[in-house]
Design an enzyme around this catalytic site. Structure first.
Site, mmCIF file in Angstrom:
data_model
loop_
_atom_site.group_PDB
_atom_site.id
_atom_site.type_symbol
_atom_site.label_atom_id
_atom_site.label_comp_id
_atom_site.label_asym_id
_atom_site.label_seq_id
_atom_site.Cartn_x
_atom_site.Cartn_y
_atom_site.Cartn_z
ATOM 1 N N GLU A 7 40.018 41.819 30.523
ATOM 2 C CA GLU A 7 41.180 41.763 31.404
ATOM 3 C C GLU A 7 40.722 41.587 32.840
ATOM 4 O O GLU A 7 39.786 42.237 33.282
ATOM 5 C CB GLU A 7 41.955 43.078 31.255
ATOM 6 C CG GLU A 7 43.271 43.057 31.948
ATOM 7 C CD GLU A 7 44.039 41.781 31.637
ATOM 8 O OE1 GLU A 7 44.480 41.629 30.500
ATOM 9 O OE2 GLU A 7 44.153 40.910 32.526
ATOM 10 N N PHE A 8 41.392 40.694 33.581
ATOM 11 C CA PHE A 8 40.981 40.434 34.966
ATOM 12 C C PHE A 8 42.052 40.869 35.973
ATOM 13 O O PHE A 8 42.034 40.435 37.113
ATOM 14 C CB PHE A 8 40.673 38.949 35.153
ATOM 15 C CG PHE A 8 39.571 38.452 34.251
ATOM 16 C CD1 PHE A 8 38.237 38.721 34.557
ATOM 17 C CD2 PHE A 8 39.848 37.752 33.090
ATOM 18 C CE1 PHE A 8 37.208 38.286 33.728
ATOM 19 C CE2 PHE A 8 38.829 37.306 32.254
ATOM 20 C CZ PHE A 8 37.507 37.575 32.568
ATOM 21 N N LEU A 9 43.021 41.675 35.536
ATOM 22 C CA LEU A 9 44.125 41.991 36.447
ATOM 23 C C LEU A 9 43.674 42.869 37.607
ATOM 24 O O LEU A 9 42.775 43.695 37.482
ATOM 25 C CB LEU A 9 45.286 42.654 35.702
ATOM 26 C CG LEU A 9 45.068 43.976 34.964
ATOM 27 C CD1 LEU A 9 45.144 45.161 35.896
ATOM 28 C CD2 LEU A 9 46.120 44.106 33.885
ATOM 29 N N GLU A 67 44.907 45.722 40.304
ATOM 30 C CA GLU A 67 45.959 46.703 40.521
ATOM 31 C C GLU A 67 46.805 46.241 41.711
ATOM 32 O O GLU A 67 46.290 45.638 42.649
ATOM 33 C CB GLU A 67 45.351 48.069 40.810
ATOM 34 C CG GLU A 67 44.721 48.677 39.572
ATOM 35 C CD GLU A 67 44.119 50.052 39.845
ATOM 36 O OE1 GLU A 67 44.529 50.710 40.804
ATOM 37 O OE2 GLU A 67 43.235 50.440 39.070
ATOM 38 N N PHE A 82 38.674 37.190 49.113
ATOM 39 C CA PHE A 82 37.625 38.210 48.974
ATOM 40 C C PHE A 82 36.545 38.066 50.034
ATOM 41 O O PHE A 82 35.384 38.413 49.824
ATOM 42 C CB PHE A 82 37.047 38.241 47.551
ATOM 43 C CG PHE A 82 37.901 39.087 46.657
ATOM 44 C CD1 PHE A 82 39.146 38.630 46.268
ATOM 45 C CD2 PHE A 82 37.501 40.347 46.263
ATOM 46 C CE1 PHE A 82 39.981 39.418 45.504
ATOM 47 C CE2 PHE A 82 38.337 41.145 45.499
ATOM 48 C CZ PHE A 82 39.581 40.674 45.107
ATOM 49 N N GLY A 88 35.663 44.881 56.074
ATOM 50 C CA GLY A 88 36.407 46.129 56.212
ATOM 51 C C GLY A 88 35.495 47.328 56.061
ATOM 52 O O GLY A 88 34.316 47.275 56.449
ATOM 53 N N CYS A 120 37.272 50.056 39.529
ATOM 54 C CA CYS A 120 36.547 48.980 38.833
ATOM 55 C C CYS A 120 35.233 48.587 39.504
ATOM 56 O O CYS A 120 34.170 48.715 38.890
ATOM 57 C CB CYS A 120 37.427 47.752 38.696
ATOM 58 S SG CYS A 120 38.783 48.006 37.552
#
Ligand code: UDX
Length: 429
Positions: free
Chosen positions: A151-153, A155, A249, A253, A260
């Site tokens: 899964e690459f979702l 949050e 990306f 910061g 993850c």
């Protein structure tokens, strides 16, 4: 199709709900009775934009149901998705005990052909081990095919990521489960890549590590920019327009966090070590990420000078915007560091205050972001929430004893802030 998802955390609940949304009939299994009860009563255990509406809609349509029984889930579907946690162990390796437990539970409930499909992020070769485990614990003589479907979702954007995936990766040991997997994903209209199972497992760790590397890269560039009086956002824009690099990306910061990236990086380094490769590149990514936080804290302590007794307003507690998740949150880490230096904190987050209360104490939680700086000596931006850009800067300026802002997410324009009379310090600008 009839589908079962075991594990109703971020990945499992969003995946199950989106499968139901495209017309599949989904049974979500979780061994947490409280969570199953909450979901059955229409409650949602996590904050994820758009999820609550979708859960309600699909439960009402009879396409989504919740149970505590793995056996019921195994009976209901030939394809059983596994989305249980794979937490880190103290040495950085992955704790696979939940995976092993589920493999055994599936094995003992199997009476006919099944495909257990792994969504959880697991080390390469886990699929092989799981297949051995199922074979060992399955009492009936039945065939099965283990599949890896990482899964690459993200949050905060999970529903969108699932409904419109960049790609679907299906790792298999035989061709038999491929047709069913293609049918499940057909409504999502995404490119489908069928690989061997080890490659699929590697793709997930390789993708997350690359994204973490990208962030550490721009954070290292930010250090150079500060020393050279350049602007990291201009540099990111300039290199990001090269399609081979891409702008996403590349936001400097206070470093990456969450459940993850830090975990997957440590795991990948450990996996590489076990296979016989010293992944020094990724160790450096970790080091840069840790240093980035230290530099930011130093920027604050250097500016405020005698730090003990200072009062600081902190905007942001979640590990990133659009989520209430505070696991491995750089913002929480920052708060702890500021407290350790002797500061008193007033804090605000649009969604994560309840969850933060379990990990951050002795602070004042403030409901209104515009009130967080009251009587404070400085304001700190720790999470990249979009709404912080709408901060009432004049009100905040009046509320502070001195108008100083440390912007750890580069949300504001430096020249504009100075024009408005702020002492403004950000990252790499
Ligand atoms: C990540 C991956 O993006 C996703 O594909 C995978 O399935 C799970 O891990 P997530 O943990 O939800 O998703 O967060 P992500 O949006 O990737 O951000 C991770 C961290 O990196 C956050 O702390 C965020 O603030 C930070 N980040 C992100 C930056 O510091 N700069 C950036 O440019 C992007």
């Amino acid at each position: 199709m009839k589908l079962t998802i075991i594990g109703t955390g971020y990945v499992g609940l969003v995946t199950g709900t989106c499968f139901a949304e495209v017309g599949h009939h989904v049974t979500c299994v979780d061994n947490d009775a409280g969570k199953v009860k909450l979901l059955r009563e229409g409650g949602i255990p996590i904050y994820e934009p758009g999820l609550e509406e979708l859960v309600k809609k699909n439960v009402a349509a009879g396409r989504l149901k919740f149970t505590e029984s793995t056996a019921e889930g195994v009976r209901n579907s030939d394809v059983i998705f596994i989305a249980v946690p794979t937490p880190p162990q103290p040495d950085g390796s992955v704790d696979l005990s939940f995976i092993e437990r589920v493999a055994r539970d599936i094995a003992s409930a199997m009476t006919e052909y099944k495909s257990p499909v792994f969504k959880s992020t697991v080390p390469v070769k886990t699929g092989e081990k799981v297949a051995e485990t199922i074979k060992r614990y399955c009492k009936a003589v039945v065939e099965f095919d283990v599949v890896s479907n990482p899964e690459f979702l993200r949050e905060g954007f999970a529903v969108g990521d699932l409904m419109k995936p960049d790609r679907v990766v299906i790792g298999v040991r035989s061709q038999r489960p491929v047709a069913a997997m293609r049918e499940i994903y057909e409504p999502f209209k995404a490119p489908i890549i069928v690989t061997d199972i080890n490659s699929a497992e590697l793709i997930k760790h390789a993708a997350n590590s690359f994204l973490a590397l990208k962030i550490s890269y721009i954070n290292a560039i930010a250090v150079l920019c500060e020393a050279a009086h350049a602007n990291v956002q201009e540099v990111a824009h300039g290199i990001g327009l090269d399609e081979r690099i891409g702008r996403r990306f590349l936001n400097a910061g206070i470093g990456f966090g969450g459940s993850c990236f830090p975990k997957d990086l440590s795991a990948f380094i450990k996996i590489a070590e076990q296979i016989g490769y010293d992944f020094r590149l990724l160790k450096e990514v970790q080091r840069i990420n840790g240093e980035q936080m230290e530099r930011f804290v130093k920027k604050i302590t250097d500016t405020l000078w005698v730090f003990e007794g200072q009062k600081i307003g902190v905007l942001g507690l979640a590990f990133k915007q659009n989520t209430d998740d505070v696991r491995m949150s750089p913002a929480i880490d920052l708060c702890h560091r500021l407290q350790k230096e002797g500061a008193t904190l007033r804090v605000h987050d649009p969604k994560a205050m309840d969850k933060a209360k379990a990990v951050l104490s002795n602070v004042t939680y403030v409901d209104d972001m515009n009130d967080v700086g009251r009587d404070c000596d400085a304001l700190v931006i720790a999470t990249e929430w979009d709404e912080f850009k709408n901060l009432d800067l004049d009100r905040a300026k009046k509320a502070l004893t001195h108008p100083i802002m440390f912007d750890g997410r580069n949300l504001f324009d430096g020249a504009e802030m100075e024009k408005r009379g702020w002492v403004y310090k950000s990252v790499g600008r």
